[in-house]
Write an enzyme that holds these catalytic residues in place. Structure first.
Site, mmCIF file in Angstrom:
data_model
loop_
_atom_site.group_PDB
_atom_site.id
_atom_site.type_symbol
_atom_site.label_atom_id
_atom_site.label_comp_id
_atom_site.label_asym_id
_atom_site.label_seq_id
_atom_site.Cartn_x
_atom_site.Cartn_y
_atom_site.Cartn_z
ATOM 1 N N GLY A 48 57.497 -22.350 -24.043
ATOM 2 C CA GLY A 48 58.836 -22.672 -23.552
ATOM 3 C C GLY A 48 59.599 -23.730 -24.325
ATOM 4 C CD GLU A 102 55.519 -29.021 -20.981
ATOM 5 O OE1 GLU A 102 56.277 -28.071 -21.249
ATOM 6 O OE2 GLU A 102 54.399 -28.849 -20.483
ATOM 7 C CG ASP A 103 59.436 -25.555 -21.058
ATOM 8 O OD1 ASP A 103 58.580 -26.333 -20.607
ATOM 9 O OD2 ASP A 103 59.336 -24.325 -20.979
ATOM 10 C CG ASP A 106 58.285 -26.728 -10.846
ATOM 11 O OD1 ASP A 106 58.630 -27.403 -9.872
ATOM 12 O OD2 ASP A 106 58.199 -25.487 -10.790
ATOM 13 C CE LYS A 134 62.546 -26.058 -11.522
ATOM 14 N NZ LYS A 134 61.820 -24.825 -11.129
ATOM 15 C CG PHE A 155 62.836 -19.402 -11.505
ATOM 16 C CD1 PHE A 155 61.578 -19.923 -11.745
ATOM 17 C CD2 PHE A 155 63.306 -18.385 -12.325
ATOM 18 C CE1 PHE A 155 60.792 -19.435 -12.780
ATOM 19 C CE2 PHE A 155 62.520 -17.888 -13.363
ATOM 20 C CZ PHE A 155 61.257 -18.417 -13.585
ATOM 21 C CB VAL A 156 66.636 -22.748 -14.663
ATOM 22 C CG1 VAL A 156 67.482 -23.397 -13.575
ATOM 23 C CG2 VAL A 156 65.499 -23.670 -15.086
ATOM 24 C CG ASP A 162 58.978 -17.096 -19.310
ATOM 25 O OD1 ASP A 162 58.686 -18.301 -19.184
ATOM 26 O OD2 ASP A 162 58.253 -16.182 -18.889
ATOM 27 N NE ARG A 168 58.765 -17.309 -23.491
ATOM 28 C CZ ARG A 168 58.154 -18.113 -22.634
ATOM 29 N NH1 ARG A 168 58.675 -19.285 -22.342
ATOM 30 N NH2 ARG A 168 57.040 -17.760 -22.042
HETATM 31 P P1 IMP Z 1 54.496 -27.476 -13.522
HETATM 32 O O1 IMP Z 1 54.675 -27.018 -12.103
HETATM 33 O O2 IMP Z 1 55.190 -28.789 -13.759
HETATM 34 O O3 IMP Z 1 53.047 -27.507 -13.916
HETATM 35 O O4 IMP Z 1 55.220 -26.410 -14.426
HETATM 36 C C1 IMP Z 1 54.491 -25.351 -14.959
HETATM 37 C C2 IMP Z 1 55.287 -24.417 -15.804
HETATM 38 O O5 IMP Z 1 56.029 -23.573 -14.940
HETATM 39 C C3 IMP Z 1 56.325 -24.956 -16.766
HETATM 40 O O6 IMP Z 1 55.798 -25.417 -17.987
HETATM 41 C C4 IMP Z 1 57.152 -23.707 -16.979
HETATM 42 O O7 IMP Z 1 56.551 -22.877 -17.928
HETATM 43 C C5 IMP Z 1 57.115 -23.053 -15.612
HETATM 44 N N1 IMP Z 1 58.328 -23.319 -14.843
HETATM 45 C C6 IMP Z 1 58.524 -24.243 -13.887
HETATM 46 N N2 IMP Z 1 59.766 -24.163 -13.384
HETATM 47 C C7 IMP Z 1 60.382 -23.148 -14.065
HETATM 48 C C8 IMP Z 1 61.693 -22.566 -14.009
HETATM 49 O O8 IMP Z 1 62.585 -22.974 -13.238
HETATM 50 N N3 IMP Z 1 61.933 -21.540 -14.876
HETATM 51 C C9 IMP Z 1 61.002 -21.069 -15.746
HETATM 52 N N4 IMP Z 1 59.764 -21.583 -15.825
HETATM 53 C C10 IMP Z 1 59.452 -22.610 -14.991
HETATM 54 MG MG MG Z 2 56.145 -25.390 -20.421
#
Ligand code: IMP
Ligand code: MG
Length: 177
Positions: A48, A102-103, A106, A134, A155-156, A162, A168
């Site tokens: 990402g 990181e992109d 969450d 977030k 969700f974006v 993606d 992407r």
């Molecule tokens: P985490 O919950 O912080 O571990 O996020 C895990 C992964 O979920 C991120 O690295 C993204 O790949 C994916 N992700 C979380 N939120 C979004 C979103 O809004 N759109 C797309 N991918 C997401």
């Molecule tokens: Mg990621």
């Protein structure tokens, strides 16, 4: 900007390309100032983050190295369940200042795992740059040092992010309708 449909879902325009690049430049400015003596290695977390990393690092002017990693989850038979590993890291990072790129952060589960893996490798200092955050979902203690834009729990897609592998390549960010 038009709305886009990816598979079964429709997404509406959310963050323009201009706004994205403006906030990327802001992060780069802070990194150039704050990490000027660190000779950091930027660890770009695939997939990402590729677009954010490219834009960000074009604006980073300090001495640095760039490397790319992917996190792999293996479903083993042990009781610990899922083990996450870093793949693709060839550089010696012991004793180095590392900036995780990181992109999106969450829940922070991914970030926490990555920080734990890096800590085991005895890096000197870890900084975290995430284009999106977030805050309502993020419950971890790890500081996200550089955040582009904070968004609500939605969700974006686009700008590297993606939906089921799609979206992407879009230069704007869209949100689920
Ligand atoms: P985490 O919950 O912080 O571990 O996020 C895990 C992964 O979920 C991120 O690295 C993204 O790949 C994916 N992700 C979380 N939120 C979004 C979103 O809004 N759109 C797309 N991918 C997401
Ligand atoms: Mg990621």
């Amino acid at each position: 900007m038009q709305s886009v449909t990816l598979k079964d879902k429709t997404f509406i325009p959310y963050i323009t390309s201009d706004k994205i690049l403006e906030s990327v430049k802001e992060i780069a400015g802070r990194i150039n100032f704050e990490l000027v003596n660190d000779k950091p290695i930027f660890l770009v977390v695939l997939n990402g983050s590729f677009m954010f990393a490219a834009d960000l690092l074009k604006e980073v002017t300090i001495e640095c190295e760039i490397s790319f990693i992917k996190l792999a989850s293996y479903h083993g038979t042990s009781s610990t369940g899922t083990v996450t590993e870093m793949i693709g890291l060839t550089e010696e990072i012991k004793g180095r200042n590392v900036v995780i790129v990181e992109d999106i952060v969450d829940t922070g589960i991914t970030l926490e795992k990555l920080v734990n893996l890096l800590t085991k490798k005895e890096v000197k200092k870890i900084k975290v740059a995430s284009f999106l955050l977030k805050p309502e979902a993020y419950k971890k203690d790890i500081k996200v040092d550089y955040v582009g834009i904070e968004i609500p729990n939605a969700f974006v897609v686009g700008y590297g992010l993606d939906y089921d592998g799609l979206g992407r390549n879009m230069k704007e960010i869209f949100v689920l309708k």
